[in-house]
Design a protein around this motif. Structure first.
Motif, PDB file in Angstrom:
ATOM      1  N   ILE A  72     -19.087 -10.175  19.139  1.00 10.81           N
ATOM      2  CA  ILE A  72     -17.619 -10.702  18.642  1.00 10.81           C
ATOM      3  C   ILE A  72     -16.666  -9.843  19.540  1.00 10.81           C
ATOM      4  CG2 ILE A  72     -15.932 -10.268  16.746  1.00 10.81           C
ATOM      5  CD1 ILE A  72     -18.215  -9.955  14.965  1.00 10.81           C
ATOM      6  N   LYS A  73     -15.878 -10.736  20.201  1.00 12.42           N
ATOM      7  CA  LYS A  73     -14.953 -10.383  21.039  1.00 12.42           C
ATOM      8  C   LYS A  73     -13.753  -9.512  20.494  1.00 12.42           C
ATOM      9  CE  LYS A  73     -12.082 -11.729  24.992  1.00 12.42           C
ATOM     10  NZ  LYS A  73     -11.652 -12.683  25.813  1.00 12.42           N
ATOM     11  N   GLU A  74     -13.639  -8.185  20.879  1.00 14.24           N
ATOM     12  CA  GLU A  74     -12.565  -7.361  20.734  1.00 14.24           C
ATOM     13  C   GLU A  74     -11.318  -7.791  21.061  1.00 14.24           C
ATOM     14  OE1 GLU A  74     -11.851  -2.748  19.713  1.00 14.24           O
ATOM     15  OE2 GLU A  74     -13.853  -3.439  19.988  1.00 14.24           O
ATOM     16  N   ASN A  75     -10.069  -7.894  20.339  1.00 14.08           N
ATOM     17  CA  ASN A  75      -8.702  -8.159  20.776  1.00 14.08           C
ATOM     18  C   ASN A  75      -8.148  -6.784  21.130  1.00 14.08           C
ATOM     19  OD1 ASN A  75      -6.303  -8.776  21.412  1.00 14.08           O
ATOM     20  ND2 ASN A  75      -6.225 -10.771  19.917  1.00 14.08           N
ATOM     21  N   TYR A  76      -7.871  -6.441  22.350  1.00 12.96           N
ATOM     22  CA  TYR A  76      -7.391  -5.308  22.514  1.00 12.96           C
ATOM     23  C   TYR A  76      -5.844  -5.164  22.827  1.00 12.96           C
ATOM     24  CZ  TYR A  76     -12.062  -4.098  24.138  1.00 12.96           C
ATOM     25  OH  TYR A  76     -13.496  -3.772  24.120  1.00 12.96           O
ATOM     26  N   PHE A  77      -5.338  -6.597  22.752  1.00 10.09           N
ATOM     27  CA  PHE A  77      -3.753  -6.534  22.825  1.00 10.09           C
ATOM     28  C   PHE A  77      -2.990  -6.936  21.601  1.00 10.09           C
ATOM     29  CE2 PHE A  77      -6.330  -7.789  26.580  1.00 10.09           C
ATOM     30  CZ  PHE A  77      -5.895  -6.840  27.447  1.00 10.09           C
ATOM     31  N   GLU A  78      -3.525  -7.178  20.731  1.00 12.16           N
ATOM     32  CA  GLU A  78      -2.961  -7.489  19.288  1.00 12.16           C
ATOM     33  C   GLU A  78      -3.269  -6.522  18.127  1.00 12.16           C
ATOM     34  OE1 GLU A  78      -3.021 -11.691  18.295  1.00 12.16           O
ATOM     35  OE2 GLU A  78      -2.921 -12.052  20.175  1.00 12.16           O
ATOM     36  N   ASP A  79      -2.356  -6.341  17.470  1.00 11.64           N
ATOM     37  CA  ASP A  79      -2.369  -5.441  16.283  1.00 11.64           C
ATOM     38  C   ASP A  79      -3.041  -6.019  15.081  1.00 11.64           C
ATOM     39  OD1 ASP A  79      -2.019  -3.024  17.563  1.00 11.64           O
ATOM     40  OD2 ASP A  79       0.245  -3.120  17.152  1.00 11.64           O
ATOM     41  N   ARG A  80      -3.833  -5.801  14.388  1.00 15.31           N
ATOM     42  CA  ARG A  80      -4.310  -6.438  13.018  1.00 15.31           C
ATOM     43  C   ARG A  80      -3.414  -5.796  11.736  1.00 15.31           C
ATOM     44  NH1 ARG A  80      -9.675  -5.999   9.867  1.00 15.31           N
ATOM     45  NH2 ARG A  80      -9.089  -7.269   7.804  1.00 15.31           N
ATOM     46  N   LEU A  81      -2.414  -6.621  11.301  1.00 15.60           N
ATOM     47  CA  LEU A  81      -1.609  -6.077  10.380  1.00 15.60           C
ATOM     48  C   LEU A  81      -1.938  -6.055   9.036  1.00 15.60           C
ATOM     49  CD1 LEU A  81       1.888  -7.276  11.663  1.00 15.60           C
ATOM     50  CD2 LEU A  81       0.784  -5.176  12.120  1.00 15.60           C
ATOM     51  N   GLU A  82      -2.083  -5.043   8.187  1.00 20.73           N
ATOM     52  CA  GLU A  82      -2.411  -4.982   6.721  1.00 20.73           C
ATOM     53  C   GLU A  82      -1.280  -4.419   5.961  1.00 20.73           C
ATOM     54  OE1 GLU A  82      -6.064  -2.652   6.821  1.00 20.73           O
ATOM     55  OE2 GLU A  82      -6.945  -4.171   8.039  1.00 20.73           O
ATOM     56  N   ASN A  83      -1.639  -4.450   4.556  1.00 21.05           N
ATOM     57  CA  ASN A  83      -0.579  -3.860   3.592  1.00 21.05           C
ATOM     58  C   ASN A  83      -1.480  -2.987   2.531  1.00 21.05           C
ATOM     59  OD1 ASN A  83       1.245  -2.969   1.820  1.00 21.05           O
ATOM     60  ND2 ASN A  83       1.654  -5.087   0.914  1.00 21.05           N
ATOM     61  N   ASN A  84      -1.547  -1.747   3.121  1.00 24.26           N
ATOM     62  CA  ASN A  84      -2.121  -0.916   2.353  1.00 24.26           C
ATOM     63  C   ASN A  84      -1.358   0.398   1.755  1.00 24.26           C
ATOM     64  OD1 ASN A  84      -4.796  -1.635   2.830  1.00 24.26           O
ATOM     65  ND2 ASN A  84      -4.866  -1.065   4.918  1.00 24.26           N
ATOM     66  N   ALA A  85       0.105   0.092   1.724  1.00 24.11           N
ATOM     67  CA  ALA A  85       0.879   0.862   1.329  1.00 24.11           C
ATOM     68  C   ALA A  85       0.826   1.058  -0.172  1.00 24.11           C
ATOM     69  CB  ALA A  85       2.317   0.245   1.562  1.00 24.11           C
ATOM     70  N   SER A  86       1.156   2.238  -0.761  1.00 28.14           N
ATOM     71  CA  SER A  86       1.496   2.720  -2.088  1.00 28.14           C
ATOM     72  C   SER A  86       2.893   2.975  -2.463  1.00 28.14           C
ATOM     73  CB  SER A  86       0.366   3.737  -2.451  1.00 28.14           C
ATOM     74  OG  SER A  86      -0.694   3.404  -2.159  1.00 28.14           O
ATOM     75  N   VAL A  87       3.369   2.387  -3.356  1.00 27.22           N
ATOM     76  CA  VAL A  87       4.831   3.018  -3.762  1.00 27.22           C
ATOM     77  C   VAL A  87       4.617   3.642  -5.343  1.00 27.22           C
ATOM     78  CG1 VAL A  87       7.070   2.333  -4.495  1.00 27.22           C
ATOM     79  CG2 VAL A  87       5.840   1.306  -2.387  1.00 27.22           C
ATOM     80  N   ILE A  88       4.881   4.699  -5.300  1.00 28.89           N
ATOM     81  CA  ILE A  88       4.832   5.415  -6.689  1.00 28.89           C
ATOM     82  C   ILE A  88       5.902   5.992  -7.197  1.00 28.89           C
ATOM     83  CG2 ILE A  88       3.759   7.381  -7.493  1.00 28.89           C
ATOM     84  CD1 ILE A  88       2.298   6.514  -4.240  1.00 28.89           C
ATOM     85  N   ASN A  89       6.454   5.275  -8.269  1.00 31.33           N
ATOM     86  CA  ASN A  89       7.625   5.634  -9.137  1.00 31.33           C
ATOM     87  C   ASN A  89       7.687   7.022  -9.713  1.00 31.33           C
ATOM     88  OD1 ASN A  89       9.046   3.230  -8.461  1.00 31.33           O
ATOM     89  ND2 ASN A  89       7.530   2.165  -9.959  1.00 31.33           N
ATOM     90  N   PRO A  90       8.875   7.523  -9.788  1.00 27.77           N
ATOM     91  CA  PRO A  90       8.925   8.866 -10.286  1.00 27.77           C
ATOM     92  C   PRO A  90       8.063   9.427 -11.693  1.00 27.77           C
ATOM     93  CG  PRO A  90      11.074   8.006  -9.791  1.00 27.77           C
ATOM     94  CD  PRO A  90       9.924   6.998  -9.795  1.00 27.77           C
ATOM     95  N   ASP A  91       7.965   8.255 -12.590  1.00 26.22           N
ATOM     96  CA  ASP A  91       7.330   8.411 -13.606  1.00 26.22           C
ATOM     97  C   ASP A  91       5.718   8.064 -13.538  1.00 26.22           C
ATOM     98  OD1 ASP A  91       7.797   5.845 -13.463  1.00 26.22           O
ATOM     99  OD2 ASP A  91       7.882   5.689 -15.614  1.00 26.22           O
ATOM    100  N   GLU A  92       5.181   7.970 -12.285  1.00 22.73           N
ATOM    101  CA  GLU A  92       3.692   7.250 -12.384  1.00 22.73           C
ATOM    102  C   GLU A  92       3.075   8.602 -11.469  1.00 22.73           C
ATOM    103  OE1 GLU A  92       4.267   2.703 -11.606  1.00 22.73           O
ATOM    104  OE2 GLU A  92       4.412   3.998  -9.812  1.00 22.73           O
TER     105      GLU A  92
END
Length: 171
Positions: free
Chosen positions: A4-24
Motif C-alpha cells: 500500500i502506497k503511503e501518502n506523505y503529502f496529505e493529512d488524513r482528517l478525522e473527528n475524534n474530538a470530545s466536547v464535555i459539558n459542565p454537568d457531564e
C-alpha cells in the motif's frame, strides 16, 4: 508483493474530538471531596487526563508527593487553594495556574471555610482514573490501611515524600 502506497503529502482528517459539558463526566465522591472525570485516559489514548475537583472547607487533596512519569497542572476555578511545592506554600486564588513537572514534590489542600473548585490536568494521564477509583475504595475504609494506600500510590506513579505522613487527613 502488493504494498500500500503511503501518502506523505496529505493529512488524513478525522473527528475524534470530545466536547464535555459542565454537568457531564463520571463523578466520584471521596468522603466529602468530589472528582469528575472530564477527559479520560481512554479518550486521549493515555496522553491527557482532565479532572474537576471540589474540596470542601479544610479538606486535604494530597500531602507532599511526586510523580516520575507525568506532569500535573492545577487551575484554580473558585476559592483559595493552598498549594505546597517542595518546601513552600502558595495561596492560589481563582485564575491561578500551577504547573508541577515530574520529580517536583507537591501537595494541595483547602485551608479556608469556603469550597475550593479546581481543574487538575495530568500529562500523560497514566490511567489516573484507576488511581481515583482506588483512592475512593481505600479512603472509604476505617481505618485507612497505609500499606494498601502506598501500594495504590506507587502503582499510579505517585510517591509520598514522607510515608509516615501520607494519608490526606488533618491530625
Amino acid at each position: 508483493m502488493n504494498r500500500i502506497k503511503e501518502n506523505y503529502f496529505e493529512d488524513r482528517l478525522e473527528n475524534n474530538a470530545s466536547v464535555i459539558n459542565p454537568d457531564e463526566g463520571e463523578k466520584l465522591e471521596l468522603n466529602t471531596i468530589s472528582i469528575t472525570f472530564k477527559v479520560t485516559s481512554a479518550m486521549s489514548g493515555n496522553q491527557l487526563g482532565v479532572y474537576e475537583i471540589s474540596l470542601p472547607p479544610m479538606a486535604i487533596g494530597a500531602k507532599l508527593h511526586y510523580h516520575r512519569f507525568m506532569d500535573e497542572t492545577f487551575i484554580v476555578n473558585e476559592g483559595m487553594l493552598t498549594i505546597q511545592v517542595a518546601g513552600q506554600e502558595y495561596k492560589a486564588p481563582p485564575g491561578t495556574v500551577a504547573y508541577v513537572p515530574r520529580f517536583t514534590p507537591h501537595g494541595f489542600k483547602n485551608d479556608t471555610n469556603e469550597t475550593v473548585k479546581l481543574t487538575l490536568i495530568f500529562n500523560p494521564s497514566q490511567k489516573r482514573e484507576g488511581f481515583f477509583r482506588g483512592l475512593h475504595e481505600t479512603l472509604s475504609e476505617v481505618p485507612v490501611d497505609p500499606e494498601k494506600y502506598l501500594k495504590l500510590y506507587n502503582k499510579y506513579d505517585s510517591f509520598p515524600v514522607d510515608t509516615s505522613n501520607m494519608i490526606p487527613v488533618r491530625e
